[in-house]
Every structure is written in C-alpha cells, then in structure tokens.
Enzyme design. Sequence first.
Site, mmCIF file in Angstrom:
data_model
loop_
_atom_site.group_PDB
_atom_site.id
_atom_site.type_symbol
_atom_site.label_atom_id
_atom_site.label_comp_id
_atom_site.label_asym_id
_atom_site.label_seq_id
_atom_site.Cartn_x
_atom_site.Cartn_y
_atom_site.Cartn_z
ATOM 1 N N ASN A 170 1.645 3.707 1.814
ATOM 2 C CA ASN A 170 2.451 4.206 2.940
ATOM 3 C C ASN A 170 3.581 3.238 3.322
ATOM 4 O OD1 ASN A 170 0.891 2.173 4.078
ATOM 5 N ND2 ASN A 170 0.471 3.289 5.967
ATOM 6 N N LYS A 171 3.670 2.075 2.677
ATOM 7 C CA LYS A 171 4.676 1.083 3.079
ATOM 8 C C LYS A 171 6.073 1.453 2.568
ATOM 9 C CE LYS A 171 1.447 -1.111 5.003
ATOM 10 N NZ LYS A 171 0.753 -2.330 5.339
ATOM 11 N N GLN A 172 7.089 0.707 3.040
ATOM 12 C CA GLN A 172 8.475 1.006 2.654
ATOM 13 C C GLN A 172 8.657 0.923 1.140
ATOM 14 O OE1 GLN A 172 7.686 -1.001 5.246
ATOM 15 N NE2 GLN A 172 9.268 -0.976 6.837
ATOM 16 N N TYR A 192 0.858 -1.186 0.000
ATOM 17 C CA TYR A 192 0.000 0.000 0.000
ATOM 18 C C TYR A 192 0.901 1.245 0.000
ATOM 19 C CZ TYR A 192 -3.493 3.377 1.538
ATOM 20 O OH TYR A 192 -4.298 4.473 1.630
#
Length: 371
Positions: free
Chosen positions: A179-181, A177
């Site tokens: 916002n992930k790394q 998604y």
Amino acid sequence: MSEEIPVAKPVIGREEEERVLAVLRSGQLSLGPTGPEFERRFAEKVGARHASAVSSGTAGLHLALRAVGVRDGDEVVTSPFSFVASANAIVFERATPVFADIDPVTLDLDPAAAAAAVTERTTAVLPVHIFGYPADLPAFERLGLPIVEDACEALGALDREGVPVGGRGHPAVFGFYANKQLTTGEGGLVTMGDASMKARIDSERNQGRAPDMGWLDHDRLGFNYRLSDLQAAVGLAQLDRLDGMLADRARVAAAYREALAPLAADVGLGLPCEDRDRERRGWFVFVVQVPRERDRDQVIRDLRSRGVQSKPYLPAIHLMSYYREVHGHREGEFPVCEDVAARSVALPFFPEMTEGQVDRVAAVLAEVLRG
Ligand SMILES: *Cc1c(COP(=O)(O)O)cnc(C)c1O
C-alpha cells in the site's frame, strides 16, 4: 450496485514484470547487482548519500536504531500515533519506547512534548512522518540527540526547510509494503549520510558478515534482513514511475478535498491539514476525522454496506493490548492522540483512483454522515 472500491491498490505493469523476469533469467536471485542498483537510484531520488535496502520497514527501523547506538535499558522518545512497528523496533533492542503526544494539526510527534519526555536515559528520538506529513526535524535536531526517522509513509515529502524526507543525513527508514507510495511487495530501505553507518547496516542485514569476508565468516551479531534481487527489480520499475504515481496521489487528494469540503463545513468532518510554508506532504493515505458525536466504527460499517472499504487508521499504539499489559499504558495518557485515533477513518486512496470513484466515496460518506 457498482463494484466495491478498495482502500489501496498498487500500480504494477509490464515494466515490473520485465525487470523481475530479467532477474529470474539471470539466476542471481539475491545478493546480485540489482539490490545495489536500487539503493543507488533510491538514494539519488531523495538526495541521500547512502542507502541500504532491507526486507521490511520494520527491519530498517531495527537496524537504524542499533546503528545510532540504542541499547538495552535505553529510552527512545517517539509517537504513539503510528503504525505499531515504530514502537516495536525499540522494544526489539530491550529499550523502552517513551511516548509523547502529537500535534493536533499535523498529527506528528509534538517537539515540545518530546522535549518534555527526555530523561538522562534517552538515547534517541524517533519521529514518524505520519500520513506522509513531514515531522518538524529542525526542532527535533535542537534536542541534540540521535534521530531515526520513520519515513515509511513519507516518500516524496519535503520538510520545512525544503529538504526531501530521507535527505537530511539522519537514518531515515522507508517501507515498501503493497500500500506504500512505492512497493516491492514487502521491503524497506534506510537512507543515511554516514558511510560507516551504511557498512554496519549492510553487515547486520546479512548475518553480520563483512563485505570482503567469506560466506561463513561473521564478525558481529546480524540478522537476515536482506531484500532479494527480485524485490529490488520491482523497486527499480517502481522508481521509474514514482513521479507519476506521486502526482496521481496528489491529484486524488485534491479531488477529495474538493468533494468533501461541504461535509467539512456542514457536519464538521475533519480533513488532512494543508501544506504549511515549504512543507509538502508525500500523499500516502487520505484520512478523515468523523465528528466527535459519531460512532466511527458504525460509520465504517455503513460505508462497507454501501460498497466503500475504509479502515480505522490508526489506532493509538499505547492502547494496544501488548502495550497496556506489558508496558503498563492506559487511557488518558496522550489525549490528542487518543481523540484523533478514535475518530480516524482512512478512505479508499490509490494513484489510479478516478474522480468518479472519489465522488462516489464522497456521496456515500455524505449519505452516512447526514443520514
Ligand atoms: C508501513 C510502516 C512501517 C513498516 O512496515 P513494514 O510492513 O515492516 O514494511 C513502519 N512505520 C510506519 C509508520 C508504517 O506506515
């Protein structure tokens, strides 16, 4: 007033645009060569034998639980301090999530509490590497049960034996998604050591088709949990910049630690735990705990009115309406989790965050907490 600081922001550039454009122009938008290339490169990155790309972290958790044999009526021991998907995926198979409390320092599932929750119906353990801090996998392995790792927040983390999260051989699930790394917009991936598990997951993400079978032949129940080649193209560009993005997240975290040290000392603001021994956090979010006497939601509103976004992250899963009403959970069951969940605030945190922005968040938080 200066511009509002968001909680999260992906790093997207020319490389992503060019790779997506190449897939668009190729005409093969799904089930083409880009998915397998992304899988190979990701597996290599975390030292896994195999990887299966899927449409979301949630889909990956569902298929990984099926792959280790979780079925109707089983129990799976897991953490109540997680994003709700890790518990929901267990319910998808009509199994019961059996929660156990968390370690107050790492905020990960406590291995002793997990061991105490095991019954003769337990068929798997699902530890979550929460906020990117590696769960104590060697301790969970001693329980002798299949393990599914929720690694959705932990790309880049190393466990206590120095093994990259995703590289131990258990199915480990990552989420992509925004916002992930690493992001593909939406997406996920399962790493694992076992080739037959990959074959099963590859089939079940694709309606139960065998790889060598015709389009309309199905030899088992399956789903549409595929990642498109367009998404995999974004993932390949993100893999190229991953080391830099992880280093930037670590830099922002270090800046926060320094800027917030006075608040930790004077008003008892809780900071994320430091890395212990060989463990390394894969920085995902920067979550602080407000002092017990403060109203956390009021702190969030006060930050907002001063131009700083933040989130009550994470709420306890067992206290959500669905888990209360359908699964009969109530307050008081997991005191460490409940205390932490009631005081947690995720501050703005993303790779391109400047030290000036970190200092502004710290100054605003100090104004709110000291005011
Ligand atoms: C992001 C996340 C997931 C998966 O989320 P999707 O939105 O389905 O990709 C699962 N567990 C945790 C702990 C997460 O943070």
